[in-house]
Design a protein around this motif. Structure first.
Motif, PDB file in Angstrom:
ATOM      1  N   GLN A 181       0.836  -1.194   0.000  1.00  9.60           N
ATOM      2  CA  GLN A 181       0.000   0.000   0.000  1.00  9.60           C
ATOM      3  C   GLN A 181       0.877   1.252   0.000  1.00  9.60           C
ATOM      4  N   LYS A 207       2.605   2.865   7.758  1.00 12.19           N
ATOM      5  CA  LYS A 207       1.857   1.748   7.176  1.00 12.19           C
ATOM      6  C   LYS A 207       2.240   1.504   5.713  1.00 12.19           C
ATOM      7  N   THR A 263       2.579  -1.994   3.605  1.00 11.39           N
ATOM      8  CA  THR A 263       1.738  -3.089   4.103  1.00 11.39           C
ATOM      9  C   THR A 263       0.981  -3.700   2.924  1.00 11.39           C
ATOM     10  N   THR A 284      -1.605  -4.984   0.336  1.00  4.94           N
ATOM     11  CA  THR A 284      -2.998  -4.647   0.082  1.00  4.94           C
ATOM     12  C   THR A 284      -3.640  -5.757  -0.769  1.00  4.94           C
ATOM     13  N   ASP A 324     -13.124   2.385   4.628  1.00  8.45           N
ATOM     14  CA  ASP A 324     -11.940   1.551   4.794  1.00  8.45           C
ATOM     15  C   ASP A 324     -10.677   2.415   4.833  1.00  8.45           C
ATOM     16  N   ASP A 354      -7.159   0.487  10.387  1.00  7.57           N
ATOM     17  CA  ASP A 354      -7.014  -0.961  10.567  1.00  7.57           C
ATOM     18  C   ASP A 354      -8.269  -1.568  11.187  1.00  7.57           C
ATOM     19  N   ASN A 361      -6.192  -8.123   9.923  1.00  5.81           N
ATOM     20  CA  ASN A 361      -6.400  -6.711   9.607  1.00  5.81           C
ATOM     21  C   ASN A 361      -6.504  -5.845  10.856  1.00  5.81           C
ATOM     22  N   ALA A 391      -2.334  -3.620  11.342  1.00  6.63           N
ATOM     23  CA  ALA A 391      -2.751  -4.500  10.255  1.00  6.63           C
ATOM     24  C   ALA A 391      -1.564  -5.140   9.543  1.00  6.63           C
ATOM     25  N   PHE A 425      -4.158  -5.062   4.183  1.00  7.12           N
ATOM     26  CA  PHE A 425      -5.319  -4.212   3.936  1.00  7.12           C
ATOM     27  C   PHE A 425      -6.218  -4.902   2.917  1.00  7.12           C
TER      28      PHE A 425
END
Length: 358
Positions: free
Chosen positions: A55, A67, A70, A72, A192, A195, A254, A258, A261
């Motif tokens: 992400q 983040k 992370t 996705t 959305d 987390d 998640n 998280a 994602f």
């Protein structure tokens, strides 16, 4: 598949009769989807890491920068667990099951294309809003057209708190239903942003509509509670069970912080199918309450844009959607998430009370 294979054997093995009950198969679908998602999760996340499907963060919230990277597109894990469990426990001769899966996978495909475009574009730009909207309208139109043509579904609109008043919208109902599907899909997508923020409210909202669908598909319950009876739609409760199980399994990874994602492939598919569940249950307007959290998040964006244009540059909120506003006010991410979850439970209880307040 399991249901269609085993039920003919009930003549020889009476124990298999247990699979005739929607409630039993719903619980089975939920449990299997939950276990599958949790077990497959680590391998799936590892694959996303290897493919470098990370992400990119471009939000004005400093805490989110950590983040970046992370994985996705975790929505694919939800889709896998849900569909596999549905195929195992649902009656695959039921057209409503296939229509629901079509919406789920169709909206998911749009999200997948959008996610891939973001990953492959160095500026994190996905497909255009216009392209995404047209794709959503297309999937919604096909599913609704097939449903009205091949089922006994009626174009009446149930009005909360009124027993007898249920106007027949005719062809306009399709336009209305498209708005419900597309609006629901985009509302979950907007929510959305933290987390675990979106997935548990999705599970809660799905539970609400599992109850509505079970009642709508049972002629005695439907008549007693004076709601629209939709023959055969009760089977979709099995899909709801699978979706709730897969959603909870996804939340395992998640939850803050998280490990993955859901991406647009998850948020668009989940939002779209929730809208379709509301349509199947003939409780479309209740979605405003049952999905109250998603409505609030969407309204915050709409109001922010309108106020910004009206005042020529001023902001109503520090940032939209609303969860970012509270972040910039100094609330911790965990506090925002838990409080929004509590709001989802409250909205769910209010929406279920409508069954008796008629």
């Amino acid at each position: 598949m399991l249901y269609n294979f085993v039920v003919p054997l009930t003549e020889y093995v009476s124990f298999f009769n247990i699979l005739r009950y929607i409630s039993t198969r719903t619980l089975g679908a939920m449990l299997v989807a939950l276990i599958i998602t949790i077990l497959v999760g680590p391998y799936f996340i590892n694959i996303l890491h290897k493919l470098k499907f990370g992400q990119q963060i471009h939000e004005d919230v400093a805490a989110h920068q950590k983040k970046a990277g992370t994985p996705t597109m975790g929505g694919l894990l939800i889709i896998f667990g849900t569909c596999l469990s549905t195929f195992l426990f649902a009656d695959l001769t039921n057209i409503y099951i296939w229509l629901t899966l079509f919406v789920f996978l169709g909206f998911g495909l749009i999200g997948f294309i959008d996610d891939m475009s973001k990953i492959n574009h160095h500026k994190n730009q996905g497909i255009t809003a216009r392209t995404k909207f047209l794709g959503q309208v297309l999937i919604a139109s096909i599913s609704l057209g097939l449903m009205i043509k091949f089922t006994q579904y009626e174009t009446i609109l149930s009005i909360p708190f009124f027993k007898q008043f249920a106007p027949d919208l005719g062809l306009f109902y399709i336009v209305f239903a498209i708005v419900v599907l597309v609006g629901s899909s985009n509302a979950v997508n907007l929510t959305d942003g933290l987390d675990g923020l979106a997935i548990l409210p999705v599970v809660i909202c799905t539970l609400v509509y599992a109850i509505f669908l079970y009642i709508a598909g049972h002629i005695n319950f439907a008549n007693y509670l004076q709601v629209a009876f939709v023959p055969g739609v009760g089977e979709v409760v099995v899909f709801c069970g699978a979706l709730m199980g897969a959603g909870l399994g996804f939340l395992w990874y998640n939850a803050q912080p998280a490990q993955v994602f859901m991406g647009d492939v998850g948020s668009l598919s989940l939002g779209g199918v929730i809208g379709f569940l509301a349509i199947l249950a003939k409780q479309e307007l209740i979605l405003i309450v049952a999905g109250g959290l998603f409505v609030i998040e969407t309204l915050s964006v709409t109001l922010q844009v309108a106020y910004f244009r009206y005042t020529k540059g001023k902001r109503l909120f520090k940032m939209a959607p609303l969860h970012h506003h509270f972040e910039l006010k100094g609330w911790t991410e965990s506090k925002i998430i838990v409080r929004f979850w509590i709001l989802s439970v409250i909205f769910a209880l209010i929406s279920l009370s409508v069954l008796k307040l008629r």
